[in-house]
Design a protein around this motif. Structure first.
Motif, PDB file in Angstrom:
ATOM      1  N   VAL A 118       1.074  -1.080  -0.178  1.00 36.39           N
ATOM      2  CA  VAL A 118      -0.726   0.379  -0.603  1.00 36.39           C
ATOM      3  C   VAL A 118       1.349   1.081  -0.011  1.00 36.39           C
ATOM      4  O   VAL A 118       0.431   2.127   0.346  1.00 36.39           O
ATOM      5  N   GLU A 119       1.801   1.090  -0.533  1.00 36.08           N
ATOM      6  CA  GLU A 119       2.511   2.294  -0.551  1.00 36.08           C
ATOM      7  C   GLU A 119       2.963   2.846  -1.221  1.00 36.08           C
ATOM      8  O   GLU A 119       3.412   1.702  -3.095  1.00 36.08           O
ATOM      9  N   GLY A 120       2.288   4.359  -1.720  1.00 35.02           N
ATOM     10  CA  GLY A 120       2.313   4.587  -3.709  1.00 35.02           C
ATOM     11  C   GLY A 120       3.066   4.310  -4.074  1.00 35.02           C
ATOM     12  O   GLY A 120       3.022   4.084  -5.641  1.00 35.02           O
ATOM     13  N   SER A 121       4.819   4.702  -3.795  1.00 33.16           N
ATOM     14  CA  SER A 121       5.955   4.020  -5.420  1.00 33.16           C
ATOM     15  C   SER A 121       5.553   3.301  -5.670  1.00 33.16           C
ATOM     16  O   SER A 121       6.480   3.133  -6.346  1.00 33.16           O
ATOM     17  N   ARG A 122       5.290   2.222  -4.904  1.00 33.71           N
ATOM     18  CA  ARG A 122       5.750   0.769  -5.829  1.00 33.71           C
ATOM     19  C   ARG A 122       4.435   0.742  -6.392  1.00 33.71           C
ATOM     20  O   ARG A 122       4.556  -0.035  -7.863  1.00 33.71           O
ATOM     21  N   LEU A 123       3.249   1.643  -6.769  1.00 32.53           N
ATOM     22  CA  LEU A 123       2.251   1.436  -7.715  1.00 32.53           C
ATOM     23  C   LEU A 123       3.183   1.811  -8.899  1.00 32.53           C
ATOM     24  O   LEU A 123       2.552   1.555  -9.923  1.00 32.53           O
ATOM     25  N   LYS A 124       3.749   2.516  -8.582  1.00 39.47           N
ATOM     26  CA  LYS A 124       4.262   3.504 -10.143  1.00 39.47           C
ATOM     27  C   LYS A 124       5.246   2.861 -10.811  1.00 39.47           C
ATOM     28  O   LYS A 124       6.063   2.508 -11.993  1.00 39.47           O
ATOM     29  N   GLN A 125       5.391   1.148 -10.311  1.00 37.91           N
ATOM     30  CA  GLN A 125       6.870   0.921 -10.436  1.00 37.91           C
ATOM     31  C   GLN A 125       6.788  -0.627 -10.951  1.00 37.91           C
ATOM     32  O   GLN A 125       5.854  -1.677 -10.535  1.00 37.91           O
ATOM     33  N   ILE A 126       6.447  -0.973 -12.278  1.00 38.85           N
ATOM     34  CA  ILE A 126       5.957  -2.398 -12.819  1.00 38.85           C
ATOM     35  C   ILE A 126       6.557  -3.202 -11.965  1.00 38.85           C
ATOM     36  O   ILE A 126       5.731  -4.062 -12.448  1.00 38.85           O
ATOM     37  N   ASP A 127       8.191  -3.357 -12.011  1.00 36.61           N
ATOM     38  CA  ASP A 127       8.857  -4.144 -11.005  1.00 36.61           C
ATOM     39  C   ASP A 127       8.668  -4.551  -9.800  1.00 36.61           C
ATOM     40  O   ASP A 127       9.714  -5.122  -9.156  1.00 36.61           O
ATOM     41  N   SER A 128       7.364  -3.809  -9.180  1.00 35.36           N
ATOM     42  CA  SER A 128       7.487  -3.828  -7.832  1.00 35.36           C
ATOM     43  C   SER A 128       5.851  -4.726  -8.080  1.00 35.36           C
ATOM     44  O   SER A 128       5.063  -5.256  -8.339  1.00 35.36           O
ATOM     45  N   GLY A 129       5.505  -4.851  -6.082  1.00 33.05           N
ATOM     46  CA  GLY A 129       4.459  -5.694  -6.082  1.00 33.05           C
ATOM     47  C   GLY A 129       2.964  -4.855  -6.305  1.00 33.05           C
ATOM     48  O   GLY A 129       3.061  -3.533  -5.373  1.00 33.05           O
ATOM     49  N   GLN A 130       2.373  -4.403  -6.978  1.00 34.63           N
ATOM     50  CA  GLN A 130       1.580  -3.525  -7.552  1.00 34.63           C
ATOM     51  C   GLN A 130      -0.060  -4.528  -7.287  1.00 34.63           C
ATOM     52  O   GLN A 130      -1.123  -4.621  -7.780  1.00 34.63           O
ATOM     53  N   THR A 131       0.440  -4.966  -6.248  1.00 36.74           N
ATOM     54  CA  THR A 131      -0.952  -6.045  -5.848  1.00 36.74           C
ATOM     55  C   THR A 131      -2.488  -5.611  -5.727  1.00 36.74           C
ATOM     56  O   THR A 131      -3.435  -5.796  -6.402  1.00 36.74           O
ATOM     57  N   PHE A 132      -2.237  -3.885  -5.242  1.00 32.22           N
ATOM     58  CA  PHE A 132      -4.083  -3.432  -5.169  1.00 32.22           C
ATOM     59  C   PHE A 132      -3.980  -2.175  -6.036  1.00 32.22           C
ATOM     60  O   PHE A 132      -4.749  -1.770  -5.660  1.00 32.22           O
ATOM     61  N   LEU A 133      -3.235  -2.550  -6.716  1.00 34.22           N
ATOM     62  CA  LEU A 133      -3.233  -1.199  -8.298  1.00 34.22           C
ATOM     63  C   LEU A 133      -4.945  -1.372  -8.410  1.00 34.22           C
ATOM     64  O   LEU A 133      -5.814  -2.676  -9.045  1.00 34.22           O
ATOM     65  N   ASN A 134      -6.025  -0.439  -9.057  1.00 31.67           N
ATOM     66  CA  ASN A 134      -7.041   0.009  -9.586  1.00 31.67           C
ATOM     67  C   ASN A 134      -8.026  -0.702  -8.113  1.00 31.67           C
ATOM     68  O   ASN A 134      -9.086  -1.744  -9.261  1.00 31.67           O
ATOM     69  N   LYS A 135      -7.948  -0.914  -7.465  1.00 33.32           N
ATOM     70  CA  LYS A 135      -8.648  -1.974  -6.059  1.00 33.32           C
ATOM     71  C   LYS A 135      -9.396  -1.220  -5.177  1.00 33.32           C
ATOM     72  O   LYS A 135     -10.175  -1.411  -3.829  1.00 33.32           O
ATOM     73  N   VAL A 136      -9.150  -0.190  -4.911  1.00 31.50           N
ATOM     74  CA  VAL A 136     -10.039   0.748  -4.218  1.00 31.50           C
ATOM     75  C   VAL A 136     -11.616   0.857  -3.957  1.00 31.50           C
ATOM     76  O   VAL A 136     -11.663   1.124  -4.884  1.00 31.50           O
ATOM     77  N   GLY A 137     -12.112   0.228  -3.153  1.00 32.30           N
ATOM     78  CA  GLY A 137     -13.450   0.398  -2.569  1.00 32.30           C
ATOM     79  C   GLY A 137     -14.084  -1.286  -3.218  1.00 32.30           C
ATOM     80  O   GLY A 137     -14.750  -1.111  -2.668  1.00 32.30           O
TER      81      GLY A 137
END
Length: 224
Positions: A118-137
């Motif tokens: 849930v660290e926003g910086s990681r959502l911008k890195q394709i090689d990082s854990g984007q587990t919760f990308l686009n899952k708000v709500g």
């Protein structure tokens, strides 16, 4: 005891950090923190050759809060008993199935498996854990669990917290941030370079000396 520690040690470290922050927005901040850590380390070699190392640390925000000699002796004694027991215990076999986590194991699990994702910086890195990308709500945890991050909490039950700070490294004042409310994802930890989901900083822009600012956890709190 049947065995003694190979290289036991007791250590004390302390630091006082003062930060200055000036920005083109007109911010001018000067704030600081003090941290102290007293720790006991011991290791042993098990009969099957495994290296066992244990470390017990007590973190405080002031010298006055450091443990006295009796408390440190008790901590060392507990560490020795654990070391002896672990040396004699059989090696745990690989296991796949249900598990119940408590205490430090539960804390580390949430920090690593949930907190970093849930660290926003990681959502911008394709090689990082984007587990919760686009899952708000969306529901991501059982409805009896809620999670927030609150760097404004200095202590819990008399224990000084290392995740407490007044301003992040980009001059943003801290506040409580709701991440999950009754199982539903509400948002992320953000710096001044927020994710598309966060849009603005919520005072979690932090950095190590010589490193770039990234979004990081403060005091992650899980409630049931």
């Amino acid at each position: 005891a049947a065995t003694t520690a190979l290289d036991p040690s007791v250590g004390l470290s302390g630091e006082a950090v003062t930060q200055w922050y000036v920005s083109s927005e007109g911010h001018s901040l000067r704030h600081g923190t003090t941290r102290f850590r007293m720790g006991v380390t011991a290791d042993a070699i098990a009969p099957d050759g495994d290296h066992i190392q244990l470390f017990e640390a007590i973190d405080t925000a002031s010298l006055d809060s450091l443990p006295d000699a009796a408390a440190m002796l008790a901590a060392a004694s507990t560490l020795e008993k654990r070391l002896v027991a672990l040396r004699a215990a059989p090696r745990e076999e690989p296991y796949s199935g249900p598990a119940i986590l408590s205490g430090r194991a539960a804390a580390v699990f949430f920090h690593e498996i949930f907190g970093h994702r849930v660290e926003g910086s990681r959502l911008k890195q394709i090689d990082s854990g984007q587990t919760f990308l686009n899952k708000v709500g969306e529901s991501i945890l059982p409805p009896f669990l809620s999670v927030h991050d609150d760097p404004t909490i200095p202590q819990v039950n008399g224990i000084d917290l290392r995740g407490a700070y007044s301003y992040d490294n980009e001059g943003v004042k801290t506040s409580r941030v709701t991440l999950v409310d009754k199982g539903v994802l509400e948002g992320f930890l953000e710096s001044r370079s927020p994710s598309a989901e966060g849009k603005v900083s919520n005072a979690h822009g932090r950095r190590q000396a010589g490193r770039a600012v990234v979004a990081r956890q403060g005091n992650l709190v899980v409630t049931a």
